[in-house]
Design a protein around this motif. Structure first.
Motif, short mmCIF file in Angstrom:
data_model
loop_
_atom_site.label_atom_id
_atom_site.label_comp_id
_atom_site.label_asym_id
_atom_site.label_seq_id
_atom_site.Cartn_x
_atom_site.Cartn_y
_atom_site.Cartn_z
N TYR A 13 1.86 -11.17 -0.48
CA TYR A 13 2.06 -10.22 -1.57
C TYR A 13 1.83 -8.79 -1.08
CZ TYR A 13 1.33 -7.82 -6.02
OH TYR A 13 1.41 -6.93 -7.07
N TYR A 14 0.76 -8.60 -0.30
CA TYR A 14 0.45 -7.27 0.24
C TYR A 14 1.59 -6.77 1.14
CZ TYR A 14 -1.67 -3.71 3.23
OH TYR A 14 -1.90 -2.57 3.93
N LYS A 51 4.64 -5.73 -0.97
CA LYS A 51 4.44 -4.44 -1.61
C LYS A 51 4.52 -3.30 -0.60
CE LYS A 51 3.97 -5.63 -5.87
NZ LYS A 51 4.99 -5.18 -6.86
N GLU A 60 8.16 -2.75 0.13
CA GLU A 60 8.81 -2.09 -1.01
C GLU A 60 8.47 -0.60 -1.04
OE1 GLU A 60 7.49 -4.24 -4.40
OE2 GLU A 60 8.91 -5.89 -4.13
N SER A 61 7.22 -0.30 -0.70
CA SER A 61 6.79 1.10 -0.68
C SER A 61 7.54 1.90 0.39
CB SER A 61 5.28 1.16 -0.45
OG SER A 61 4.84 2.50 -0.39
#
Length: 278
Positions: free
Chosen positions: A233-234, A237, A240-241
Motif C-alpha cells: 500500500y505504501y 501511494k 501515485e505521488s
C-alpha cells in the motif's frame, strides 16, 4: 429433594471443569506453520498438557515431511496407474496442515486425524513399492550407508513414510518440554486454572520449548501478511505521488501550500478564500 441434590452435583461438577482453549503456536520461523487449537479444562495438570501438545506438534511436523516424501514418490511413478493412489491422501494431509484450518476456520484437529493421515500415506508406499517396503526399516537404513546404492533419495523417501521413529531437528523430545503463556512458565505441577483463571472458555496463546529452555520468541505486533500488505500500500501511494508531481503543471504562486501566509490564514479561518481572479 433427590432431584435437587442431583442437580447440585451436576452443576458443581460443571463449575469445577471450566473449559479452556489453548492456541498453540510453534516457536521460531521453522515452526511458524505448526499451530493447534486444543480444548482442555482448568483442572488439567500443566505437565500432562505440555506432553499432549508436544505429541500433537511433533505429529504435525512428521506429517509435513511425510507429505513431501509422498509427493516425491508420486513424481517417480510418472504416469503409472499407482500415481492416483497418492493423490487423495496427499491432498487430505495438506488440508490438515493448512494454517487456515486454525487461523480462519478455527478447526480443532485431533491427534487421531493426524495419525490416520500419516497411516494412509504409509499405506500408499506399501502398495506402490511392496518389494522394497517388505525389506523393513532396518534393511533400508543400511542402504543409506551403501556406497553402491544409486537411488538414495528414493530410499530416504520410503524411510520417511515407513519409519515411525523418523525425526527432524524441529521435533521436541516428548516428556522434556515446557509450556509458556505470556512469557510465563506453566509449571508442570500446577493446574492450568492457576494461569487461566475460572472464566469459561478462556483462550491462552501458548508456545513450547525444551525443558529448561529460554523464553520463546514474542509474537510480532503484526503478522507477516499484514506487513506485506502495508508495504504494498505504501509503495502504491508513493508511486501515485510521483506520478502526480510529474504529470501536473503545478503553479507555485497559486498553490495554497506555497502561500507563506497559509498557516496564519488557516487559524484565522480565512484559508481557501480566493480574492484575486486567476
Amino acid at each position: 429433594l433427590k432431584l435437587q441434590f442431583l442437580y447440585f452435583i451436576v452443576a458443581t461438577n460443571r463449575r469445577s471443569k471450566v473449559m479452556v482453549v489453548i492456541h498453540l503456536k510453534g516457536d521460531g520461523e521453522n515452526l511458524a506453520k505448526e499451530q493447534i487449537l486444543f480444548d482442555t479444562v482448568g483442572e488439567k495438570n500443566c505437565g500432562e498438557l505440555a506432553l499432549e501438545l508436544t505429541k500433537m506438534q511433533n505429529m504435525r511436523v512428521r506429517l509435513r515431511f511425510m507429505t513431501q516424501a509422498a509427493k516425491s514418490l508420486k513424481k517417480e511413478l510418472g504416469g503409472n496407474d499407482l500415481t492416483e493412489k497418492f493423490t487423495q491422501p496427499i491432498a487430505e494431509a495438506e488440508s490438515l496442515l493448512d494454517l487456515e484450518q486454525v487461523t480462519v476456520r478455527r478447526r480443532k484437529i485431533t491427534m487421531k486425524e493426524y495419525e490416520e493421515a500419516a497411516d494412509t500415506l504409509r499405506g500408499c508406499a506399501l502398495i506402490a513399492f511392496p518389494e522394497e517396503c517388505s525389506k523393513g526399516v532396518e534393511t533400508l537404513c543400511k542402504l543409506l550407508d551403501d556406497d553402491d546404492c544409486d537411488n538414495l533419495d528414493h530410499v530416504r523417501c520410503l524411510l520417511t513414510l515407513l519409519d515411525k521413529d523418523a525425526r527432524t531437528d524441529d521435533m521436541l523430545v516428548e516428556g522434556n518440554t515446557q509450556l509458556w503463556w505470556a512469557s510465563k512458565q506453566l509449571h508442570h505441577s500446577d493446574p492450568l486454572s492457576k494461569y487461566s483463571g475460572k472464566n469459561e472458555k478462556t483462550k491462552l496463546i501458548c508456545k513450547l520449548t525444551k525443558l529448561g529452555g529460554s523464553v520463546p520468541t514474542k509474537e510480532p505486533a503484526i503478522d507477516g501478511q499484514t506487513q506485506q500488505d502495508m508495504m504494498a500500500y505504501y509503495y502504491k501511494k508513493q508511486e501515485e505521488s510521483k506520478k502526480l508531481i510529474s504529470d501536473e503543471d503545478i503553479n507555485y504562486g497559486n498553490s495554497e501550500w506555497a502561500n507563506p501566509r497559509g498557516l496564519k490564514n488557516h487559524f484565522q479561518g480565512t484559508g481557501g478564500i480566493d480574492w484575486r481572479p486567476r
